[in-house]
Write a protein that holds these residues in place. Sequence first.
Motif, mmCIF file in Angstrom:
data_model
loop_
_atom_site.group_PDB
_atom_site.id
_atom_site.type_symbol
_atom_site.label_atom_id
_atom_site.label_comp_id
_atom_site.label_asym_id
_atom_site.label_seq_id
_atom_site.Cartn_x
_atom_site.Cartn_y
_atom_site.Cartn_z
ATOM 1 N N ASN A 96 0.834 -1.197 0.000
ATOM 2 C CA ASN A 96 0.000 0.000 0.000
ATOM 3 C C ASN A 96 0.871 1.250 0.000
ATOM 4 O OD1 ASN A 96 0.842 0.318 2.663
ATOM 5 N ND2 ASN A 96 -1.160 -0.104 3.570
ATOM 6 N N ALA A 97 0.228 2.418 -0.047
ATOM 7 C CA ALA A 97 0.970 3.666 -0.216
ATOM 8 C C ALA A 97 1.933 3.916 0.934
ATOM 9 C CB ALA A 97 -0.008 4.826 -0.369
ATOM 10 N N ALA A 98 1.501 3.621 2.165
ATOM 11 C CA ALA A 98 2.384 3.830 3.312
ATOM 12 C C ALA A 98 3.603 2.924 3.227
ATOM 13 C CB ALA A 98 1.622 3.577 4.611
ATOM 14 N N ALA A 99 3.415 1.700 2.785
ATOM 15 C CA ALA A 99 4.538 0.779 2.629
ATOM 16 C C ALA A 99 5.484 1.241 1.523
ATOM 17 C CB ALA A 99 4.026 -0.627 2.339
ATOM 18 N N VAL A 100 4.924 1.770 0.442
ATOM 19 C CA VAL A 100 5.763 2.260 -0.655
ATOM 20 C C VAL A 100 6.688 3.370 -0.166
ATOM 21 C CG1 VAL A 100 5.744 3.490 -2.863
ATOM 22 C CG2 VAL A 100 4.184 1.582 -2.496
ATOM 23 N N ARG A 101 6.174 4.245 0.677
ATOM 24 C CA ARG A 101 7.028 5.313 1.212
ATOM 25 C C ARG A 101 8.193 4.739 2.006
ATOM 26 N NH1 ARG A 101 1.916 7.890 1.716
ATOM 27 N NH2 ARG A 101 1.629 7.131 3.847
ATOM 28 N N VAL A 102 7.915 3.698 2.809
ATOM 29 C CA VAL A 102 8.982 3.055 3.586
ATOM 30 C C VAL A 102 9.997 2.411 2.643
ATOM 31 C CG1 VAL A 102 9.491 1.264 5.286
ATOM 32 C CG2 VAL A 102 7.467 2.692 5.570
ATOM 33 N N LEU A 103 9.523 1.694 1.650
ATOM 34 C CA LEU A 103 10.414 1.035 0.702
ATOM 35 C C LEU A 103 11.286 2.043 -0.039
ATOM 36 C CD1 LEU A 103 7.842 -1.462 -0.850
ATOM 37 C CD2 LEU A 103 9.842 -2.137 0.484
ATOM 38 N N ARG A 104 10.660 3.098 -0.511
ATOM 39 C CA ARG A 104 11.389 4.097 -1.301
ATOM 40 C C ARG A 104 12.459 4.792 -0.464
ATOM 41 N NH1 ARG A 104 7.144 7.578 -4.205
ATOM 42 N NH2 ARG A 104 7.000 8.423 -2.108
ATOM 43 N N ASP A 105 12.122 5.109 0.791
ATOM 44 C CA ASP A 105 13.094 5.781 1.663
ATOM 45 C C ASP A 105 14.264 4.869 2.019
ATOM 46 O OD1 ASP A 105 11.512 8.030 1.635
ATOM 47 O OD2 ASP A 105 10.635 7.705 3.617
ATOM 48 N N ALA A 106 14.011 3.559 2.103
ATOM 49 C CA ALA A 106 15.049 2.612 2.523
ATOM 50 C C ALA A 106 15.852 2.059 1.357
ATOM 51 C CB ALA A 106 14.409 1.458 3.299
ATOM 52 N N ALA A 107 15.389 2.232 0.135
ATOM 53 C CA ALA A 107 16.058 1.631 -1.019
ATOM 54 C C ALA A 107 17.515 2.072 -1.183
ATOM 55 C CB ALA A 107 15.261 1.914 -2.290
ATOM 56 N N PRO A 108 17.865 3.338 -0.952
ATOM 57 C CA PRO A 108 19.288 3.707 -1.104
ATOM 58 C C PRO A 108 20.212 2.898 -0.195
ATOM 59 C CG PRO A 108 17.931 5.679 -1.095
ATOM 60 C CD PRO A 108 17.028 4.539 -0.726
ATOM 61 N N ALA A 109 19.791 2.646 1.057
ATOM 62 C CA ALA A 109 20.617 1.845 1.971
ATOM 63 C C ALA A 109 20.742 0.414 1.464
ATOM 64 C CB ALA A 109 20.015 1.863 3.375
ATOM 65 N N ALA A 110 19.672 -0.115 0.876
ATOM 66 C CA ALA A 110 19.723 -1.476 0.328
ATOM 67 C C ALA A 110 20.679 -1.555 -0.852
ATOM 68 C CB ALA A 110 18.323 -1.916 -0.085
ATOM 69 N N ARG A 111 20.663 -0.530 -1.682
ATOM 70 C CA ARG A 111 21.594 -0.518 -2.818
ATOM 71 C C ARG A 111 23.040 -0.444 -2.336
ATOM 72 N NH1 ARG A 111 17.308 2.612 -5.518
ATOM 73 N NH2 ARG A 111 18.173 4.575 -4.743
ATOM 74 N N ARG A 112 23.297 0.398 -1.335
ATOM 75 C CA ARG A 112 24.668 0.502 -0.823
ATOM 76 C C ARG A 112 25.132 -0.812 -0.201
ATOM 77 N NH1 ARG A 112 22.681 5.576 0.942
ATOM 78 N NH2 ARG A 112 22.317 4.729 3.042
ATOM 79 N N ALA A 113 24.219 -1.515 0.459
ATOM 80 C CA ALA A 113 24.582 -2.768 1.124
ATOM 81 C C ALA A 113 24.704 -3.930 0.148
ATOM 82 C CB ALA A 113 23.544 -3.103 2.196
ATOM 83 N N GLY A 114 24.172 -3.783 -1.050
ATOM 84 C CA GLY A 114 24.234 -4.852 -2.038
ATOM 85 C C GLY A 114 23.365 -6.038 -1.692
ATOM 86 N N VAL A 115 22.121 -5.783 -1.252
ATOM 87 C CA VAL A 115 21.238 -6.896 -0.896
ATOM 88 C C VAL A 115 21.057 -7.810 -2.101
ATOM 89 C CG1 VAL A 115 20.033 -5.579 0.900
ATOM 90 C CG2 VAL A 115 19.147 -5.559 -1.433
ATOM 91 N N ILE A 116 20.899 -9.086 -1.831
ATOM 92 C CA ILE A 116 20.894 -10.086 -2.895
ATOM 93 C C ILE A 116 19.509 -10.323 -3.477
ATOM 94 C CG2 ILE A 116 20.520 -12.150 -1.484
ATOM 95 C CD1 ILE A 116 23.141 -11.819 -4.265
ATOM 96 N N SER A 117 18.458 -9.994 -2.698
ATOM 97 C CA SER A 117 17.096 -10.337 -3.107
ATOM 98 C C SER A 117 16.140 -9.222 -2.696
ATOM 99 C CB SER A 117 16.679 -11.666 -2.460
ATOM 100 O OG SER A 117 15.300 -11.918 -2.641
ATOM 101 N N HIS A 118 15.492 -8.602 -3.665
ATOM 102 C CA HIS A 118 14.606 -7.477 -3.367
ATOM 103 C C HIS A 118 13.386 -7.904 -2.558
ATOM 104 C CE1 HIS A 118 12.801 -9.285 -6.929
ATOM 105 N NE2 HIS A 118 11.667 -8.689 -6.620
ATOM 106 N N ASP A 119 12.874 -9.120 -2.808
ATOM 107 C CA ASP A 119 11.671 -9.535 -2.085
ATOM 108 C C ASP A 119 11.986 -9.923 -0.639
ATOM 109 O OD1 ASP A 119 13.029 -11.764 -3.031
ATOM 110 O OD2 ASP A 119 11.259 -12.763 -3.839
ATOM 111 N N TRP A 120 13.144 -10.553 -0.418
ATOM 112 C CA TRP A 120 13.546 -10.855 0.952
ATOM 113 C C TRP A 120 13.769 -9.569 1.736
ATOM 114 C CZ3 TRP A 120 18.558 -14.020 2.434
ATOM 115 C CH2 TRP A 120 18.456 -14.401 3.783
ATOM 116 N N TRP A 121 14.471 -8.622 1.108
ATOM 117 C CA TRP A 121 14.689 -7.314 1.737
ATOM 118 C C TRP A 121 13.369 -6.626 2.061
ATOM 119 C CZ3 TRP A 121 13.308 -2.713 -0.875
ATOM 120 C CH2 TRP A 121 13.634 -1.531 -0.193
ATOM 121 N N ALA A 122 12.421 -6.667 1.136
ATOM 122 C CA ALA A 122 11.132 -6.011 1.366
ATOM 123 C C ALA A 122 10.391 -6.635 2.541
ATOM 124 C CB ALA A 122 10.281 -6.076 0.102
ATOM 125 N N TYR A 123 10.407 -7.969 2.633
ATOM 126 C CA TYR A 123 9.766 -8.646 3.760
ATOM 127 C C TYR A 123 10.432 -8.225 5.068
ATOM 128 C CZ TYR A 123 8.383 -12.694 6.713
ATOM 129 O OH TYR A 123 7.923 -13.513 7.728
#
Length: 307
Positions: free
Chosen positions: A162-189
């Motif tokens: 939902n929209a509130a979750a999208v805001r959380v995902l979008r704000d956290a995505a730069p940290a995930a990119r820097r960390a080199g997470v291996i799986s977007h769905d695992w990270w999202a969960y």
Amino acid sequence: MSPHVVILLASYNGAAHLQVQLDSIAAQDWPRWSLILSDDGSTDATRDLALAFAATRPAGQVTVIDGPRQGATMNFLSALDHVPDGAWAAFCDQDDRWFPDKLSRAVEALGTDPRPGHYAARTIIADPDLNPIRPSRRFTRPLGLRNALVQACMAGNSSVFNAAAVRVLRDAAPAARRAGVISHDWWAYQLMAASGARLIHDPRPCLLYRQHQASEVGRNDTIPAMTARLRRLMAGDFGTWLRANYDSLAALDLPPDSRDLLARLDGVMRNPPPRAVIDLRRGGFYRQTRAGTAALWLSAMTGALRA
């Protein structure tokens, strides 16, 4: 007002199967959707198919953009930046076939609750020609951070936010990119669980999940797939993945109870046995099956989770 769902499709050389997926998106009974197809430098007809599909839809409903050319996970993380404020988002693989009510069921399940919400569902595992084989595994243990930190069980190809979750995902995505997470769905969960989001796993399948060489890593219902996962768990690969996920979350402002669990996970990865086993037990971490949890404990006892 009914939500607008932005479908994020990460593509790469998917021309052989993409049209089937695009047709299933067009057949959705939820009318308020748009599609952002992020192509990661395909050299086949993927981009041409996407542009031809866009030409058949109302103006602006389908957008084709360039991905970062760093693999599927980074492509999905990058695509999140393009979701407008107030919109929902749905991850989409290029070679599945959605059922017509996939989006409407997710919207109904998440409802109007203003808190962040993450919906996922079972799938029907299918052969390369989309002949059904069997439903994916049904998870019966509770969803939450103690599970999410050690297991990916909210499939990305079925996930809607939902929209509130999208805001959380979008704000956290730069940290995930820097960390080199291996799986977007695992990270999202993990991120949703750590942020206190509502987590819904629908026992009704929502799509046909096409199996071929490129997607075999996603299966968990066959002896070869389970053996391969166990081999990666014991070889230390899993510990490396855990560390990347940990780094992506540790950089965020999370609730105290989530930070406490992250500290326990850090101990599991940092300490040798038997201290790692003590941290695993005190953290209460678990996987969805007894066998999976036993394998997790075995890897901690042998030091395989140290990154």
